[in-house]
Enzyme design. Structure first.
Site, PDB file in Angstrom:
ATOM      1  N   TYR A  98      39.024  46.582  40.509  1.00 33.27           N
ATOM      2  CA  TYR A  98      39.886  47.594  39.888  1.00 33.27           C
ATOM      3  C   TYR A  98      39.437  49.007  40.305  1.00 33.27           C
ATOM      4  O   TYR A  98      38.237  49.309  40.269  1.00 33.27           O
ATOM      5  CB  TYR A  98      39.816  47.427  38.367  1.00 33.27           C
ATOM      6  CG  TYR A  98      40.535  48.500  37.575  1.00 33.27           C
ATOM      7  CD1 TYR A  98      41.925  48.548  37.544  1.00 33.27           C
ATOM      8  CD2 TYR A  98      39.830  49.459  36.862  1.00 33.27           C
ATOM      9  CE1 TYR A  98      42.584  49.530  36.826  1.00 33.27           C
ATOM     10  CE2 TYR A  98      40.488  50.434  36.132  1.00 33.27           C
ATOM     11  CZ  TYR A  98      41.862  50.468  36.127  1.00 33.27           C
ATOM     12  OH  TYR A  98      42.506  51.442  35.411  1.00 33.27           O
ATOM     13  N   ASP A 170      35.318  40.621  34.473  1.00 36.63           N
ATOM     14  CA  ASP A 170      36.418  41.400  33.904  1.00 36.63           C
ATOM     15  C   ASP A 170      37.597  40.428  33.776  1.00 36.63           C
ATOM     16  O   ASP A 170      38.233  40.074  34.763  1.00 36.63           O
ATOM     17  CB  ASP A 170      36.733  42.566  34.846  1.00 36.63           C
ATOM     18  CG  ASP A 170      37.915  43.416  34.362  1.00 36.63           C
ATOM     19  OD1 ASP A 170      38.697  42.943  33.525  1.00 36.63           O
ATOM     20  OD2 ASP A 170      38.038  44.554  34.856  1.00 36.63           O
ATOM     21  N   LYS A 195      45.564  45.914  27.880  1.00 39.01           N
ATOM     22  CA  LYS A 195      46.526  45.088  28.594  1.00 39.01           C
ATOM     23  C   LYS A 195      46.998  43.912  27.721  1.00 39.01           C
ATOM     24  O   LYS A 195      47.570  44.154  26.696  1.00 39.01           O
ATOM     25  CB  LYS A 195      45.911  44.636  29.916  1.00 39.01           C
ATOM     26  CG  LYS A 195      45.147  45.771  30.666  1.00 39.01           C
ATOM     27  CD  LYS A 195      46.046  46.877  31.188  1.00 39.01           C
ATOM     28  CE  LYS A 195      45.299  48.112  31.655  1.00 39.01           C
ATOM     29  NZ  LYS A 195      44.248  47.885  32.654  1.00 39.01           N
TER      30      LYS A 195
HETATM   31  C1  PLP Z   1      43.138  48.649  33.175  1.00 39.96           C
HETATM   32  C2  PLP Z   1      41.995  47.923  33.697  1.00 39.96           C
HETATM   33  C3  PLP Z   1      40.693  48.391  33.479  1.00 39.96           C
HETATM   34  C4  PLP Z   1      40.410  49.689  32.759  1.00 39.96           C
HETATM   35  O1  PLP Z   1      40.730  49.618  31.407  1.00 39.96           O
HETATM   36  P1  PLP Z   1      41.189  50.891  30.534  1.00 39.96           P
HETATM   37  O2  PLP Z   1      41.519  50.301  29.218  1.00 39.96           O
HETATM   38  O3  PLP Z   1      42.371  51.492  31.233  1.00 39.96           O
HETATM   39  O4  PLP Z   1      40.052  51.835  30.500  1.00 39.96           O
HETATM   40  C5  PLP Z   1      39.651  47.632  33.982  1.00 39.96           C
HETATM   41  N1  PLP Z   1      39.861  46.482  34.649  1.00 39.96           N
HETATM   42  C6  PLP Z   1      41.094  46.011  34.881  1.00 39.96           C
HETATM   43  C7  PLP Z   1      41.260  44.727  35.625  1.00 39.96           C
HETATM   44  C8  PLP Z   1      42.206  46.712  34.422  1.00 39.96           C
HETATM   45  O5  PLP Z   1      43.431  46.254  34.671  1.00 39.96           O
END
Ligand code: PLP
Length: 379
Positions: A98, A170, A195
């Site tokens: 990311y 992640d 998300k």
């Molecule tokens: C959006 C996202 C992040 C960052 O998260 P935030 O809530 O925007 O700080 C990290 N990893 C992935 C895979 C993401 O889609």
């Protein structure tokens, strides 16, 4: 207990004072003490909040962990993990990590003496060769963003096992409904709860989940010391979103599969990236590692340039042009100029993020309407 039941009940008890079935929003900064140091376990809002505790317990259960920690954003959660490091320590991550994670590691932590390696983690030997006694963290996403490659969590954990490093996954793109890295050997799971977890495009939040109490203690210290905690209202919204996580994901994954099939047959499209396609490189592994194939679909155009991509991005009506993903509404994005703009062009190209690459976050609208919208934009 099945996942669909956990999302409704985990961490959530009727409110002890009123019996309220939904966790109240404890909108308070502090708690009154009976005598100095004599209290009900709550002293100050940065350190503890009952709405946050309910969310953290729910997250821990959903990921099959023992401890959950909520943060003000996904990046704040990652920042807490990177704060475990000392100068001279090394981190290994992937070439298509990311963009914000890449930026945090390189632009922020390299100046503190942290060394980072971005490699193709599908290459087991390369990983073995890159690990050394200073490696502390192996950090990756699967499916990856935006190429939706599948990395073998179990295999990577085995390769890292006899080193000093922890494995952090992640899990934002899969959500715990589809994939639970702790059960596959990972030490730590990170989420952008912004998300799928919150799921309604109305919250920015992050989370960490682990099993080891020592790791939890160190992270809990950083959470309180640095203070990047989410507010109680946001915790409530995430708790509310979690209740429909399973049904939302089920629908979004089903829609995504239909859309990937449709795009795969389209004459203007060069390649579709979706682990659910039998032709996709990660298909067999995804079938083993995930319960469904996710709701993100990327594709490139035969006319491989920004102008051709822009034409499509401008023409969709239901797919909104926006960063982010994982909400109930479908989104369309252009990684090279949006989510991954902070990665240098040469590195982007190496990771496969070409100028015509378009990324879709499939929502839970009726799939026929989504297909019609895309076909119209591709005309
Ligand atoms: C959006 C996202 C992040 C960052 O998260 P935030 O809530 O925007 O700080 C990290 N990893 C992935 C895979 C993401 O889609």
């Amino acid at each position: 207990m099945k996942f669909e039941t956990k999302v409704i009940h985990a961490g959530v008890e009727p409110d002890p004072t009123t019996g309220a079935i939904m966790t109240p929003i404890y909108q308070t900064s502090t708690y009154v003490q009976d005598a100095p140091g004599r209290h009900k376990g709550y002293e100050y809002g940065r350190t503890q909040n009952p709405t946050r505790t309910a969310l953290e317990e729910s997250l821990a259960t959903l990921e099959g962990g023992n401890h959950g920690l909520a943060f003000a954003s996904g990046m704040a959660a990652m920042d807490a993990v990177l704060k475990l490091l000392s100068p001279g320590d090394e981190i290994i991550s992937t070439t298509d990590v990311y963009g914000g994670s890449y930026r945090l590691i390189v632009k922020q932590y390299e100046q503190y003496g942290i060394k980072a390696h971005f490699i193709d983690l599908r290459d087991r030997q390369l990983l073995r060769d890159t690990i050394n006694e200073r490696t502390r963290i192996v950090w990756f996403e699967t499916p990856t963003n935006p190429m939706l490659k599948i990395l073998d969590i179990k295999q990577i954990c085995q390769a890292v096992k006899n080193s000093n490093a922890i494995v952090c996954v992640d899990n934002t793109f899969a959500s715990p409904h589809l994939q639970r890295p702790l059960e596959l050997g990972a030490d730590l799971v990170m989420h952008s709860a912004t998300k799928y977890i919150a799921g309604h495009s109305d919250v920015i939040m992050g989370a960490l989940i682990c099993r080891d109490p020592e790791l939890e203690e160190r992270l809990r210290f950083i959470q309180n010391a640095s203070g990047a905690v989410p507010g109680p209202m946001d915790c409530f919204l995430a708790l509310r979103g979690i209740k429909t996580l399973a049904v939302r994901m089920d629908r979004a994954c089903k829609n995504a599969h239909r859309i990937a099939d449709l795009l795969n047959k389209h004459k203007k499209i060069a390649e579709v990236f979706y682990p659910g396609l039998e032709s996709s490189e990660g298909h067999t592994l995804a079938t083993k590692q995930m319960e469904q194939y996710g709701a993100m679909v990327s594709f490139t155009l035969k006319e491989d340039n920004k102008r051709a991509a822009n034409k499509i991005l401008k023409k969709t009506r239901l797919f909104s042009l926006a960063e982010s993903l994982g909400g109930v509404e479908s989104l369309i994005g252009h990684p090279a100029s949006m989510t991954h703009a902070s990665i240098p062009k040469a590195k982007r190209a190496k990771a496969g993020i070409s100028d015509s690459l378009i990324r879709l976050s499939i929502g839970i609208e009726h799939v026929d309407d989504l297909c019609a919208d895309l076909l119209n934009a591709l005309k």
